[in-house]
Design a protein around this motif. Sequence first.
Motif, short mmCIF file in Angstrom:
data_model
loop_
_atom_site.label_atom_id
_atom_site.label_comp_id
_atom_site.label_asym_id
_atom_site.label_seq_id
_atom_site.Cartn_x
_atom_site.Cartn_y
_atom_site.Cartn_z
N ARG A 59 -9.45 -14.19 -7.54
CA ARG A 59 -9.59 -12.76 -7.77
C ARG A 59 -9.53 -11.97 -6.46
N ASP A 60 -10.15 -12.49 -5.41
CA ASP A 60 -10.14 -11.76 -4.14
C ASP A 60 -8.75 -11.83 -3.49
N ILE A 61 -8.06 -12.96 -3.66
CA ILE A 61 -6.69 -13.06 -3.14
C ILE A 61 -5.80 -12.06 -3.87
N LEU A 62 -5.96 -11.97 -5.19
CA LEU A 62 -5.16 -11.01 -5.97
C LEU A 62 -5.48 -9.58 -5.53
N ASP A 63 -6.76 -9.28 -5.29
CA ASP A 63 -7.12 -7.94 -4.82
C ASP A 63 -6.52 -7.66 -3.45
N ALA A 64 -6.47 -8.70 -2.59
CA ALA A 64 -5.86 -8.52 -1.27
C ALA A 64 -4.38 -8.18 -1.40
N VAL A 65 -3.70 -8.87 -2.32
CA VAL A 65 -2.27 -8.58 -2.55
C VAL A 65 -2.10 -7.15 -3.05
N ARG A 66 -2.91 -6.77 -4.04
CA ARG A 66 -2.79 -5.42 -4.59
C ARG A 66 -3.08 -4.36 -3.54
N TRP A 67 -4.09 -4.63 -2.70
CA TRP A 67 -4.41 -3.66 -1.64
C TRP A 67 -3.23 -3.50 -0.69
N ALA A 68 -2.62 -4.60 -0.29
CA ALA A 68 -1.48 -4.53 0.64
C ALA A 68 -0.30 -3.79 0.01
N VAL A 69 -0.07 -4.04 -1.28
CA VAL A 69 1.03 -3.37 -1.98
C VAL A 69 0.80 -1.86 -2.00
N TRP A 70 -0.47 -1.46 -2.10
CA TRP A 70 -0.79 -0.05 -2.29
C TRP A 70 -0.77 0.76 -0.98
N GLN A 71 -0.65 0.12 0.16
CA GLN A 71 -0.68 0.85 1.43
C GLN A 71 0.55 1.74 1.58
N PRO A 72 0.36 2.96 2.14
CA PRO A 72 1.51 3.88 2.30
C PRO A 72 2.46 3.41 3.37
N ARG A 73 3.68 3.89 3.30
CA ARG A 73 4.67 3.59 4.33
C ARG A 73 4.25 4.21 5.66
N MET A 140 0.32 -13.15 -12.25
CA MET A 140 -0.35 -11.92 -11.86
C MET A 140 -0.08 -11.60 -10.39
N VAL A 141 -0.07 -12.62 -9.53
CA VAL A 141 0.21 -12.41 -8.11
C VAL A 141 1.66 -12.01 -7.91
N ILE A 142 2.57 -12.75 -8.56
CA ILE A 142 4.00 -12.45 -8.41
C ILE A 142 4.30 -11.05 -8.92
N ASP A 143 3.71 -10.68 -10.05
CA ASP A 143 3.97 -9.34 -10.61
C ASP A 143 3.46 -8.25 -9.68
N ALA A 144 2.30 -8.48 -9.06
CA ALA A 144 1.78 -7.49 -8.12
C ALA A 144 2.71 -7.33 -6.93
N LEU A 145 3.24 -8.44 -6.41
CA LEU A 145 4.15 -8.38 -5.26
C LEU A 145 5.46 -7.69 -5.63
N ARG A 146 5.86 -7.81 -6.89
CA ARG A 146 7.11 -7.18 -7.31
C ARG A 146 7.05 -5.66 -7.16
N HIS A 147 5.84 -5.07 -7.22
CA HIS A 147 5.72 -3.62 -7.13
C HIS A 147 5.81 -3.12 -5.69
N HIS A 148 5.85 -4.01 -4.74
CA HIS A 148 5.93 -3.58 -3.34
C HIS A 148 7.33 -3.05 -3.03
N ASP A 149 7.38 -1.93 -2.30
CA ASP A 149 8.67 -1.32 -2.01
C ASP A 149 9.23 -1.74 -0.65
N GLY A 150 8.78 -2.85 -0.14
CA GLY A 150 9.29 -3.39 1.12
C GLY A 150 9.51 -4.87 1.00
N PRO A 151 9.89 -5.52 2.11
CA PRO A 151 10.13 -6.96 2.05
C PRO A 151 8.85 -7.76 1.83
N VAL A 152 8.96 -8.82 1.03
CA VAL A 152 7.86 -9.75 0.76
C VAL A 152 8.33 -11.15 1.16
N ILE A 153 7.56 -11.82 2.00
CA ILE A 153 7.90 -13.17 2.46
C ILE A 153 6.88 -14.15 1.87
N LEU A 154 7.34 -15.08 1.06
CA LEU A 154 6.49 -16.13 0.50
C LEU A 154 6.76 -17.43 1.26
#
Length: 583
Positions: A59-73, A140-154
């Motif tokens: 849950r905390d890892i997922l929240d970390a991903v969502r937080w990073a996705v939500w940061q402004p450009r 849930m993690v992959i879907d959250a990363l999909r909403h990011h408007d920049g590059p994602v490196i796995l």
Amino acid sequence: MLLLAGAEKSGKSYEVAKFSGSDLIARTFWIEIGEGEGHHYGAVPGARYELVPHDGSFRDILDAVRWAVWQPRGEDGKPNAIALDSASILWELLGDEQATISRRRAAQRAARAKQPAPTDPADYTITTDQWNVAKRRWAMVIDALRHHDGPVILCARMDEVTLFDAAGQPTKDRTWKVQAEKKLGFEVTGTVQLRGYKRAFLTGMRSLRLNIPPDQTVPYPSFSIDKLMRDLGLHELATAPRTYIAPRPEAYIEEHDAEVASLANQKAQSRAARQEAAHGQLPDSEEVARAISAAFESGGDKRRELLTVRSRYGATTLKQVIVTTPWGSMDANSAIDSALLNLSPTTPSADERQQPTPTTQAPPPRPVPSRAPLNPAEVEEFLKEAMARPENGHQVLARLLENCGEDALQQTVVQTQWGPIDAKTAVDRMFTKLATAVQGHAADPSSPAAEATPPTSTVTDATEPAEPSPARPAAEEPTSRQPRQSASDRARANLLAETEFQAQMLGMNTLDFVAALLPDGATSIDQLQGGSRIAAHIREHRPKVLAALLSQGMKPAAEEYMKFGDRAPVNIVPFIRRVLQPS
């Protein structure tokens, strides 16, 4: 989304740190899982990443991903980058969670039998339904990363493995295999294989610039992520500070127990509300409106909190309470439906992180669907169009159902070939009639001839067994030999399989989906009772599932599902397997 898969010490993390200094991106958020070496790469020339902290639980890892996705450009409009290192450890964590559940179940069985708890892993196994849970959490993690408007490196680990022939014997051939969820390759834009230090290969790259055939793996000399991004014509990336945090699969036990207790509490509140409603004591409309508003404006999981409000009062009670909403005056149950439809596609977690709250404006909500009152003439035009084009009629009806909503249609009377009826009933009958047309029958489903020869099995004919037997999960492979079941047991298994399928297609937790049918304190759908009630629930949601299949581009599956009409197929599991596990 780029998958950077490499052998041991091939330079995956180094390449991520190096890319963080690229002028293509603003900030780089680095989410480490089970690695613990991120802070060492700060010495890489030009590196400027941030390690995102978490406590090692899913849950905390997922929240970390969502937080990073939500940061402004960045101020210059450059995108941020997100690096998740490593996806292999994340998948291992999800497997460890389910192993923990299996160990606890085995220990509980041993305690009931007054035997010592098992210690050998061979004494407990992870079942297919548990693996399905792990895959849903991975998604849930992959879907959250999909909403990011920049590059994602796995980043992921990769090994060279031996191939086996059809008889199960090892061959001389070898191949490279990524250690992660097996469908990860389908989720990413492309894969970079680091088979050794500075030995890079590209495979499965979706790009019109590089023009790499999907079935080929080609060398990529002088590899760097920055060079690849420029070759792809992209402009994004980012990361954040941290020290090593070990994964905590046992946190899932705490989460699971809390959810079970919450469900029991919700059902107790719902039962009390239904009893009060039965005696004419409806809840205060302002109190209900405030609860819906608080859930919709919550900083946490809005969808879950809205469903919690519905579970607390009960859908039947809410339909009798009129509230005022931004979408007009309507009953409280319809208000919750409207709120669910207008949720933003990505809602940031309310977890109080140490990083500042983003100041950028949230993405615009989805367009508000048309709601009551409806124009009967417009609805009638939709119905006429559906019948005029049988090959696409189900799509027209699905669009009408999605845009108007069931409650608004139920309140709108239209003129049809069956006489004046509410629009929701007309849509249901049209779905059935189109299904009959697809099968090559011209008979009207509501005509006397059709009623004189009812199908051999209908959803409403499902019997209620005296002793319900557990249903096999929809995606589980059949064993080589199955004990012979009675007709009622087979009918019940079929109903439960379709119930799980409907919940998954509608994006709901199965227990939430059937909350109104479960007895107090129930923690599994195996505890559902009343075959006719389950059948009615399935029949009520088939149009919604049909619309979901169409909205996801699964037209062949929608056409096949539509053919069932009100019937209960003898065995729906093969159909479900084809939909959820396409070849």
